[in-house]
Design a protein around this motif. Structure first.
Motif, PDB file in Angstrom:
ATOM      1  N   LEU A 124       0.828  -1.204   0.000  1.00  0.00           N
ATOM      2  CA  LEU A 124       0.000   0.000   0.000  1.00  0.00           C
ATOM      3  C   LEU A 124       0.866   1.260   0.000  1.00  0.00           C
ATOM      4  N   SER A 125       1.930   1.272   0.786  1.00  0.00           N
ATOM      5  CA  SER A 125       2.783   2.470   0.825  1.00  0.00           C
ATOM      6  C   SER A 125       3.490   2.687  -0.510  1.00  0.00           C
ATOM      7  N   LEU A 126       3.634   1.655  -1.310  1.00  0.00           N
ATOM      8  CA  LEU A 126       4.207   1.808  -2.650  1.00  0.00           C
ATOM      9  C   LEU A 126       3.123   2.176  -3.670  1.00  0.00           C
ATOM     10  N   ALA A 127       1.922   1.652  -3.482  1.00  0.00           N
ATOM     11  CA  ALA A 127       0.834   1.929  -4.422  1.00  0.00           C
ATOM     12  C   ALA A 127       0.339   3.366  -4.327  1.00  0.00           C
ATOM     13  N   LYS A 128       0.340   3.933  -3.123  1.00  0.00           N
ATOM     14  CA  LYS A 128      -0.193   5.291  -2.948  1.00  0.00           C
ATOM     15  C   LYS A 128       0.560   6.343  -3.771  1.00  0.00           C
ATOM     16  N   PRO A 129       1.907   6.369  -3.779  1.00  0.00           N
ATOM     17  CA  PRO A 129       2.569   7.385  -4.606  1.00  0.00           C
ATOM     18  C   PRO A 129       2.314   7.182  -6.103  1.00  0.00           C
TER      19      PRO A 129
END
Length: 186
Positions: free
Chosen positions: A169-174
């Motif tokens: 998720l922390s990679l998908a958000k940007p």
């Protein structure tokens, strides 16, 4: 359990579920409203919204050229783009984007309709967890690695699968922020 801890068979099972959720997103009720109204935003190119450079920068892995596809026309269209690193010796990575008009009066209603459709068609386990901090209503499904964001007249589904370091998720958000920033303004 980290994705990198899973056995290959579990990863392949996730790939079979992704098309089911994408199909559910494509066939959800608001699409019928778009077809009935005859109006909607013009098609966009998913590979122009999510670039190879974006994926390489966020995941720190070199991926191949995009594999894009557009379906439909007029008020009912879907644009998809996928990147993977199958041509390398690096651990498997696949990042995909699906963009389509949602057909609802506003993004909040479209998101609510999307969640209701997933619940009805696939059960409670398919309902994404709400995600804060994006440009519109959003939901995350950790099992499939899908982040769905509703902005203006668009539904954006970003999928990330593979074996890589970091929270998906922390990679998908940007990536989602980059995509949303490139969407045409209505």
């Amino acid at each position: 359990m980290l994705l990198s801890d899973r056995k290959p068979r579990s990863t392949l099972a996730g790939f079979r579920l992704v098309p089911t959720l994408l199909l559910a997103g494509m066939l959800c009720g608001p699409c019928a409203a778009v077809r009935a109204e005859g109006a909607g935003p013009p098609p966009v190119d998913a590979c122009a919204l999510l670039t190879k450079a974006d994926v390489d920068a966020v995941y720190g892995s070199v991926v191949g050229e995009p594999n894009g596809k557009e379906l439909g026309s007029g008020p009912f269209w879907v644009s998809m783009c996928n990147y993977d690193n199958a041509h390398t010796d690096a651990p498997m990575l696949s990042v995909g984007l699906l963009v389509k008009p949602h057909g609802a009066a506003d993004p909040a209603q479209a998101y609510a309709d999307y969640v209701d459709e997933l619940r009805r068609e696939l059960g409670e386990a398919a309902v994404p967890l709400p995600v804060e901090g994006l440009a519109g209503p959003a939901g995350w499904d950790a099992d499939t690695g899908q982040l769905a964001v509703f902005v203006g007249p668009y539904q954006v589904i970003l999928t990330s699968l593979g074996r890589f370091a970091g929270d998906r998720l922390s990679l998908a958000k940007p990536l989602a922020e980059r995509v949303v920033g490139r969407l045409p303004k209505p």
